[in-house]
Design a protein around this motif. Structure first.
Motif, PDB file in Angstrom:
ATOM      1  N   GLY A  21      18.366  39.974  29.563  1.00  0.00           N
ATOM      2  CA  GLY A  21      17.172  40.734  29.913  1.00  0.00           C
ATOM      3  C   GLY A  21      15.993  39.807  30.030  1.00  0.00           C
ATOM      4  O   GLY A  21      16.014  38.871  30.815  1.00  0.00           O
ATOM      5  N   GLN A  22      15.007  40.041  29.199  1.00  0.00           N
ATOM      6  CA  GLN A  22      13.784  39.262  29.273  1.00  0.00           C
ATOM      7  C   GLN A  22      13.583  38.460  27.996  1.00  0.00           C
ATOM      8  O   GLN A  22      13.935  38.884  26.908  1.00  0.00           O
ATOM      9  CB  GLN A  22      12.587  40.192  29.450  1.00  0.00           C
ATOM     10  N   GLY A  31       0.514  26.191  18.225  1.00  0.00           N
ATOM     11  CA  GLY A  31       0.357  25.765  19.615  1.00  0.00           C
ATOM     12  C   GLY A  31       1.654  25.306  20.256  1.00  0.00           C
ATOM     13  O   GLY A  31       1.635  24.812  21.377  1.00  0.00           O
ATOM     14  N   VAL A  32       2.781  25.473  19.588  1.00  0.00           N
ATOM     15  CA  VAL A  32       4.081  25.061  20.119  1.00  0.00           C
ATOM     16  C   VAL A  32       4.638  26.200  20.970  1.00  0.00           C
ATOM     17  O   VAL A  32       4.635  27.360  20.540  1.00  0.00           O
ATOM     18  CB  VAL A  32       5.054  24.721  18.965  1.00  0.00           C
ATOM     19  N   MET A  33       5.105  25.882  22.184  1.00  0.00           N
ATOM     20  CA  MET A  33       5.674  26.902  23.060  1.00  0.00           C
ATOM     21  C   MET A  33       6.971  27.421  22.446  1.00  0.00           C
ATOM     22  O   MET A  33       7.831  26.650  22.056  1.00  0.00           O
ATOM     23  CB  MET A  33       5.920  26.347  24.458  1.00  0.00           C
ATOM     24  N   THR A  34       7.107  28.749  22.380  1.00  0.00           N
ATOM     25  CA  THR A  34       8.229  29.394  21.722  1.00  0.00           C
ATOM     26  C   THR A  34       8.860  30.405  22.670  1.00  0.00           C
ATOM     27  O   THR A  34       8.149  31.101  23.394  1.00  0.00           O
ATOM     28  CB  THR A  34       7.735  30.125  20.453  1.00  0.00           C
ATOM     29  N   LEU A  35      10.192  30.489  22.649  1.00  0.00           N
ATOM     30  CA  LEU A  35      10.925  31.514  23.398  1.00  0.00           C
ATOM     31  C   LEU A  35      11.440  32.532  22.399  1.00  0.00           C
ATOM     32  O   LEU A  35      11.968  32.181  21.341  1.00  0.00           O
ATOM     33  CB  LEU A  35      12.121  30.900  24.129  1.00  0.00           C
ATOM     34  N   SER A  36      11.294  33.816  22.764  1.00  0.00           N
ATOM     35  CA  SER A  36      11.749  34.864  21.864  1.00  0.00           C
ATOM     36  C   SER A  36      12.079  36.111  22.668  1.00  0.00           C
ATOM     37  O   SER A  36      11.568  36.304  23.765  1.00  0.00           O
ATOM     38  CB  SER A  36      10.657  35.184  20.843  1.00  0.00           C
ATOM     39  N   THR A  37      12.935  36.956  22.084  1.00  0.00           N
ATOM     40  CA  THR A  37      13.253  38.229  22.730  1.00  0.00           C
ATOM     41  C   THR A  37      12.228  39.287  22.386  1.00  0.00           C
ATOM     42  O   THR A  37      12.185  40.336  23.016  1.00  0.00           O
ATOM     43  CB  THR A  37      14.651  38.724  22.286  1.00  0.00           C
ATOM     44  N   SER A  38      11.391  39.025  21.394  1.00  0.00           N
ATOM     45  CA  SER A  38      10.318  39.962  21.040  1.00  0.00           C
ATOM     46  C   SER A  38       8.989  39.224  21.111  1.00  0.00           C
ATOM     47  O   SER A  38       8.922  38.008  20.959  1.00  0.00           O
ATOM     48  CB  SER A  38      10.543  40.529  19.645  1.00  0.00           C
ATOM     49  N   LEU A  39       7.942  39.991  21.314  1.00  0.00           N
ATOM     50  CA  LEU A  39       6.610  39.407  21.488  1.00  0.00           C
ATOM     51  C   LEU A  39       5.713  39.833  20.334  1.00  0.00           C
ATOM     52  O   LEU A  39       5.417  41.016  20.181  1.00  0.00           O
ATOM     53  CB  LEU A  39       6.011  39.876  22.817  1.00  0.00           C
ATOM     54  N   PRO A  40       5.250  38.887  19.518  1.00  0.00           N
ATOM     55  CA  PRO A  40       4.306  39.232  18.448  1.00  0.00           C
ATOM     56  C   PRO A  40       2.960  39.670  19.046  1.00  0.00           C
ATOM     57  O   PRO A  40       2.568  39.219  20.118  1.00  0.00           O
ATOM     58  CB  PRO A  40       4.141  37.939  17.663  1.00  0.00           C
ATOM     59  N   ASP A  52      13.217  35.595  32.908  1.00  0.00           N
ATOM     60  CA  ASP A  52      14.536  36.210  33.058  1.00  0.00           C
ATOM     61  C   ASP A  52      15.514  35.446  32.171  1.00  0.00           C
ATOM     62  O   ASP A  52      15.653  34.221  32.287  1.00  0.00           O
ATOM     63  CB  ASP A  52      14.976  36.161  34.517  1.00  0.00           C
ATOM     64  N   ALA A  53      16.214  36.152  31.294  1.00  0.00           N
ATOM     65  CA  ALA A  53      17.092  35.506  30.329  1.00  0.00           C
ATOM     66  C   ALA A  53      18.311  34.871  30.998  1.00  0.00           C
ATOM     67  O   ALA A  53      18.855  33.889  30.501  1.00  0.00           O
ATOM     68  CB  ALA A  53      17.548  36.505  29.270  1.00  0.00           C
ATOM     69  N   GLU A  54      18.742  35.409  32.128  1.00  0.00           N
ATOM     70  CA  GLU A  54      19.928  34.861  32.787  1.00  0.00           C
ATOM     71  C   GLU A  54      19.600  33.602  33.592  1.00  0.00           C
ATOM     72  O   GLU A  54      20.276  32.599  33.498  1.00  0.00           O
ATOM     73  CB  GLU A  54      20.550  35.916  33.708  1.00  0.00           C
ATOM     74  N   THR A  55      18.559  33.671  34.397  1.00  0.00           N
ATOM     75  CA  THR A  55      18.249  32.554  35.295  1.00  0.00           C
ATOM     76  C   THR A  55      17.191  31.625  34.741  1.00  0.00           C
ATOM     77  O   THR A  55      16.961  30.548  35.282  1.00  0.00           O
ATOM     78  CB  THR A  55      17.762  33.088  36.650  1.00  0.00           C
TER      79      THR A  55
END
Length: 147
Positions: A21-22, A31-40, A52-55
């Protein structure tokens, strides 16, 4: 056995497609770039990217929320733009009125004079009359100065 393997593979693939999904990319508190499935919520205020989580392609970039100063500046800019728009409309209206007045004047001339030659004759006649008036008053001027 093959049937169990087939079901296992089916559920694995199904679970991958459901989880795909996303992702959200945002700077954390350090200030570190973070990837997550949820947004604080704190990250939502600072701006984030939806990926896009797939591409792993960027879907949308959400800018940071505007500060109060930026909102005031934006409102002031909108006010300036509105005033400029109103002024341009007023100028356009004046230009249209001037065009219509010129059109009416041109129509009157076309009705009054049949041709350009008629207009020139009328002009020359008017100039001659005014010159006669000037000469007549210049002749009377010395007599008037005596009084």
């Amino acid at each position: 056995m093959i049937r169990k393997l087939f079901l296992f593979l089916f559920f694995c693939l199904f679970s991958l497609s459901v989880s795909a999904g996303q992702l959200y990319r945002f700077p954390d508190e350090n200030g570190v770039m973070t990837l997550s499935t949820s947004l604080p919520s704190a990250a939502a205020q600072k701006g984030y990217d939806i990926i896009d989580a797939e591409t792993m392609r960027l879907i949308e970039r959400v800018p940071a929320a505007l500060t109060e100063q930026e909102l005031l500046e934006q409102a002031a800019q909108q006010k300036v733009e509105e005033e400029a728009r109103l002024q341009a409309e007023a100028q356009a209206k004046q230009a249209e009125e001037a065009r219509q007045a010129q059109q009416a004047y041109d129509k009157t001339l076309l009705i009054t004079y049949r041709s350009e030659a008629d207009l020139i004759r009328a002009r020359d006649s008017d100039i001659a009359y005014r010159q006669e008036q000037i000469e007549m008053h210049q002749q009377k001027l010395p007599d008037l100065k005596q009084y």
